[in-house]
Scaffold this active site. Structure first.
Site, mmCIF file in Angstrom:
data_model
loop_
_atom_site.group_PDB
_atom_site.id
_atom_site.type_symbol
_atom_site.label_atom_id
_atom_site.label_comp_id
_atom_site.label_asym_id
_atom_site.label_seq_id
_atom_site.Cartn_x
_atom_site.Cartn_y
_atom_site.Cartn_z
ATOM 1 C CG HIS A 326 101.308 13.574 29.036
ATOM 2 N ND1 HIS A 326 100.891 12.900 30.160
ATOM 3 C CD2 HIS A 326 100.760 14.800 29.118
ATOM 4 C CE1 HIS A 326 100.108 13.682 30.873
ATOM 5 N NE2 HIS A 326 100.017 14.851 30.271
ATOM 6 C CE LYS A 511 102.382 -1.716 27.773
ATOM 7 N NZ LYS A 511 102.342 -0.735 28.814
ATOM 8 N NE ARG A 512 99.125 5.753 23.346
ATOM 9 C CZ ARG A 512 100.345 6.170 23.025
ATOM 10 N NH1 ARG A 512 100.725 6.251 21.768
ATOM 11 N NH2 ARG A 512 101.190 6.557 23.950
ATOM 12 C CE LYS A 517 102.435 2.927 24.221
ATOM 13 N NZ LYS A 517 102.389 3.295 25.651
ATOM 14 C CB THR A 619 98.891 5.067 33.979
ATOM 15 O OG1 THR A 619 98.402 5.027 32.644
ATOM 16 C CG2 THR A 619 99.431 6.440 34.289
ATOM 17 C CE LYS A 623 95.134 2.805 34.832
ATOM 18 N NZ LYS A 623 94.953 3.120 33.406
HETATM 19 C C1 26W Z 1 99.442 14.539 18.566
HETATM 20 C C2 26W Z 1 98.719 13.290 18.577
HETATM 21 C C3 26W Z 1 98.947 12.458 19.785
HETATM 22 C C4 26W Z 1 97.947 12.334 20.692
HETATM 23 C C5 26W Z 1 98.071 11.492 21.768
HETATM 24 C C6 26W Z 1 100.115 11.765 19.974
HETATM 25 C C7 26W Z 1 100.259 10.926 21.041
HETATM 26 C C8 26W Z 1 99.238 10.802 21.956
HETATM 27 C C9 26W Z 1 99.398 9.837 23.089
HETATM 28 C C10 26W Z 1 98.262 8.894 23.067
HETATM 29 C C11 26W Z 1 99.711 10.492 24.369
HETATM 30 C C12 26W Z 1 99.739 9.548 25.555
HETATM 31 O O1 26W Z 1 98.778 8.890 25.862
HETATM 32 N N1 26W Z 1 100.860 9.527 26.264
HETATM 33 C C13 26W Z 1 100.984 8.720 27.463
HETATM 34 O O2 26W Z 1 100.679 9.540 28.576
HETATM 35 C C14 26W Z 1 100.632 8.778 29.767
HETATM 36 C C15 26W Z 1 100.160 9.679 30.886
HETATM 37 O O3 26W Z 1 101.163 10.568 31.262
HETATM 38 C C16 26W Z 1 101.979 8.156 30.063
HETATM 39 O O4 26W Z 1 101.858 7.338 31.190
HETATM 40 C C17 26W Z 1 102.471 7.337 28.877
HETATM 41 O O5 26W Z 1 103.785 6.889 29.108
HETATM 42 C C18 26W Z 1 102.386 8.152 27.600
HETATM 43 O O6 26W Z 1 102.671 7.350 26.472
#
Ligand code: 26W
Length: 776
Positions: A326, A511-512, A517, A619, A623
């Site tokens: 991801h 978004k985060r 971003k 995503t 939406k």
């Molecule tokens: C290791 C800790 C960690 C945990 C979660 C690092 C990073 C994350 C993110 C929150 C992962 C995440 O949410 N990635 C997103 O996944 C979506 C679903 O595939 C994508 O649409 C996004 O582009 C991507 O940032």
């Protein structure tokens, strides 16, 4: 009155005998949820005989489940009418906070997939952790993010069933705990298939040591309990320290091992020890690297537990597992120190070594390959993404461009070795939640024109295309947008005590918080607009409300600095009477699924402005599209596929593409942009010249330096804010003027975006996994 309605009323009368209108939100919530649980009980019990897909994920960002469960059971309107008959406002459920178990897109994707799986009638079950506290709750104090514990169980948990007798033991080095499953029903649309989300809670083997307590060693008497509960205590514990890292690894192993043990237990009931049949019965999808420790764990369970040989076990493992990547951010491609791994999971490490040896052997006999390029254990670390590619049969990215980057860069040498393993499965979202539920007005508009089959077949939306030239439809669409803005304004006023001007364009980035971003780019461009309006450089401008939302990881200082900066810019602008009729800026607090459900339907512009090549998919972009916003974005992630579907002429795309950034290479010198362009200099300088203040923390200075000089771990302006700044400002202004000059023409673009959103249904995504990867 039918049985369901009777049960709701019966449940209510047990809580509050006399006057139902006095029932608290919690009482109504409990009464309705329990009635639905009763309704589904028998369907839920039936076990599937077909092959099952298991989705292993550290996050399931469900949001509030009551509405979607009612919708999918076909009970939504009935319930609302029933409540109204008894003088209960159906909006009570909005008080129920239930957004706990995820962080971002990855967790929400998992939730959308479960909804789609059940709706498609596929056996797709989720496995994760029942965190006691979810991601923190965000507030602002003087514009700075503050974090509070998220007590998602405050309203009870009527949707979970604790299955005491299905608990399993999970062993770490010197510690053992019980993993106790809590099962939640996942109801497909129409209620025919009900799958399960199984979340594990960690509990001590011995909750209380009576002897120690008697000896007045009170702390020690509950030490084991505290240690065990810590494992499922909180989502993404801060991992700055070794302690924190060790806890994360424990969490990952905890739910991986528990889920595998429960799958094997179930399997053995029907197939005894015929483990060769395991891949015919189960497919396990690893959602990012978080559950990848499942690979050596399944080897261990089969070899040490069931006496299989390594090669038999490896073959099973490889057929069972597949892996989704991801992100290409290095910090999220997990690597564990060998020493930490050995301390936390000494019984698992030998299986990592066996994998490594098998790989060595394989590469060694291939004269075309250099063994040094292939190592699961390298530089004193265990590389989880590499392990996932090596020991599964499928690796997929989540948008076309992302998959290409995985093949050409991030996992290049592995793609060279196993090209057939790589797939692209572009993400999707469930239209049940992200259209039918969150935008009932638009749903009605659609259904009136093309019928309601879009609810389970989103490509039906294509039939809306002819309405793009129907003035009456466009007018209605505008009215719906206005209505959604009014609803959002009420909500923002209640939650954040801020008044939105609903005559304005709503321009939304939610978004985060992350540098890639580029929320900071958005803020810079807003400040530039502000100067342009204030000083008369910009004359034609449709008044705009700029809305931000998103959380910064608690340890990520720059991201927190960006929030502070946006809040300061917002103050500057909102209190300046010379411009505040033309623009307003707000950062809403505690952005979560429920907030998204209000914000997205009200947006005119969807901000998707990540540096090309950095956002795996995104995503929320889908939406927004479904809800009739146009994308203002870069050639990144799924934006590219969105404009492929809806047409570039119906969206606003700008900025450097991946190939251009690559070609630029070392020749990018942000300082030249800074020195050459006064508008850039001006917004950059606002960080350090007193235009706004960070309250003395120094974080604005740090952001400024990171862009102009870089830092020890990255070069200057790593995410190309200054390169894309002017094109962004121009495109934004062009979009604004399109809206200003011809509303009908603009609304036509919105309608065409809706009409072409069909492929972005997670129903399509899950069908693709089922067919191409899980072989269901
Ligand atoms: C290791 C800790 C960690 C945990 C979660 C690092 C990073 C994350 C993110 C929150 C992962 C995440 O949410 N990635 C997103 O996944 C979506 C679903 O595939 C994508 O649409 C996004 O582009 C991507 O940032």
């Amino acid at each position: 009155m039918n049985a369901y309605e009777e049960t709701v009323l019966q449940n209510l009368s047990e809580e509050i005998p006399a006057d139902f209108s006095k029932a608290t939100p919690k009482e109504v919530y409990m009464a309705v949820s329990k009635a639905v649980m009763k309704q589904i009980f028998s369907t839920w019990q039936t076990k599937s005989e077909r092959k099952k897909a298991c989705y292993f994920s550290a996050e399931f960002l469900l949001g509030r489940v009551i509405h979607s469960n009612l919708l999918n059971m076909g009970l939504l309107e009935e319930t609302e009418n029933l409540l109204r008959q008894h003088k209960i406002d159906p909006k009570v459920f909005e008080k129920v906070e239930d957004d706990a178990l995820g962080n971002g897109g990855l967790g929400r994707l998992a939730a959308c997939f479960l909804d789609s799986g059940a709706t498609l009638g596929i056996s797709l079950n989720g496995y994760g952790i029942r965190y006691r506290y979810g991601l923190f709750r965000q507030t602002f104090s003087y514009g700075e993010q503050k974090e509070e514990a998220d007590d998602w169980l405050a309203f009870g948990d009527p949707w979970s069933v604790r299955r005491e007798n299905e608990r399993v033991r999970v062993d770490f080095g010197e510690e053992s705990v019980w993993a106790v499953p809590y099962d939640m029903p996942v109801i497909g649309y129409g209620g025919k298939t009900i799958n399960t989300l199984r979340l594990w809670q960690s509990e001590p083997l011995h909750p209380f040591d009576f002897e120690l307590f008697n000896e007045q060693k009170y702390e020690e008497a509950v030490a084991e309990k505290n240690a065990a509960e810590r494992i499922s205590n909180v989502l993404y514990p801060n991992d700055d320290t070794d302690e924190g890292k060790s806890l994360r690894l424990k969490q990952q192993y905890f739910f991986s091992s528990a889920s595998l043990q429960s799958i094997l237990r179930e399997f053995k009931k029907s197939y005894a020890n015929d483990f060769k049949k395991l891949p015919e019965q189960y497919a396990i999808q690893l959602n990012d690297t978080h559950p990848v420790v499942s690979i050596p764990e399944l080897l261990r369970l089969l070899i040490a537990g069931e006496n299989l040989s390594f090669s038999e076990a490896f073959s099973i493992v490889q057929q069972v597992f597949s892996y989704t990547n991801h992100t290409i951010m290095a910090e999220a491609l997990e690597k564990w120190d060998v020493s930490l791994f050995c301390t936390v999971l000494p019984q698992v490490y030998p299986y990592v070594v066996m994998l490594q040896n098998r790989l060595r052997h394989e590469i060694g006999s291939n004269s075309q390959r250099n063994p040094d390029d292939y190592s699961l254990i390298a530089g004193g670390k265990v590389h989880m993404a590499k392990m996932a590619v090596y020991a599964t049969h499928s690796v997929n990215g989540v948008a076309k461009i992302h998959t290409e980057i995985l093949k050409k860069k991030t996992l290049k040498e592995w793609y060279d070795l196993y090209p057939e393993r790589f797939h692209n499965v572009t993400n999707g979202v469930t239209q049940r939640r992200w259209l039918a539920l969150c935008n009932r007005e638009l749903s009605k508009f659609i259904t009136n024109r093309i019928g309601n089959s879009w609810i389970t077949n989103l490509s039906e939306l294509e039939k809306l295309v002819p309405y793009a030239d129907d003035p009456d439809s466009l007018k209605q669409l505008m009215q719906i947008k206005k209505e959604k803005k009014n609803q959002l304004a009420d909500y923002v006023y209640r939650k954040d005590n801020f008044g939105l001007n609903t005559e304005n364009i709503f321009d939304v980035q939610v978004k985060r918080l992350h540098e890639y971003k580029r929320q900071l780019l958005n803020a810079f461009s807003i400040l530039d607009l502000y100067y342009g309006l204030k000083e008369g450089r910009i004359k034609d401008f449709y008044p705009t409300t700029f809305i931000f939302g998103g959380k910064a990881a608690p340890g990520y200082d720059r991201a927190k600095g960006i929030i502070k900066y946006i809040n300061e810019i917002a103050n500057l602008i909102n209190y300046d009477d010379a411009v505040n009729r033309k623009m307003q800026v707000v950062f809403v607090s505690n952005y979560d699924v429920s907030y998204a459900e209000k914000l997205i339907p009200a947006a005119d512009f969807s901000e998707q402005i990540s540096t090309a090549g950095t956002e795996a998919s995104g995503t929320s972009n889908m939406k927004f599209m479904m809800n009739g916003a146009v994308t203002l974005g870069t050639y990144d992630g799924a934006n590219i596929e969105i404009v492929e579907q809806a047409g570039e002429e119906n969206n606003y795309i700008f900025g450097a593409r991946v190939e251009e950034l690559e070609a630029l290479g070392e020749n990018y010198h942000p300082r030249i942009f800074y020195e050459r362009e006064p508008r850039i200099r001006r917004v950059m300088d606002s960080l350090v010249n007193g235009t706004v203040t960070d309250g003395g923390s120094g974080v604005f200075q740090e952001l400024y330096r990171s862009i102009l000089d870089g830092a020890s771990w990255h070069r200057a302006d790593y995410y190309y804010l200054l390169l894309d700044f002017l094109p962004y400002c121009e495109t934004r202004l062009r979009a604004n003027q399109d809206y200003l000059r011809d509303r009908t023409k603009f609304t036509r673009k919105c309608l065409l975006n809706i009409a072409h959103a069909g492929v972005f249904s997670s129903d399509r995504t899950v069908s693709q996994y089922a067919k191409e990867i899980w072989y269901l």
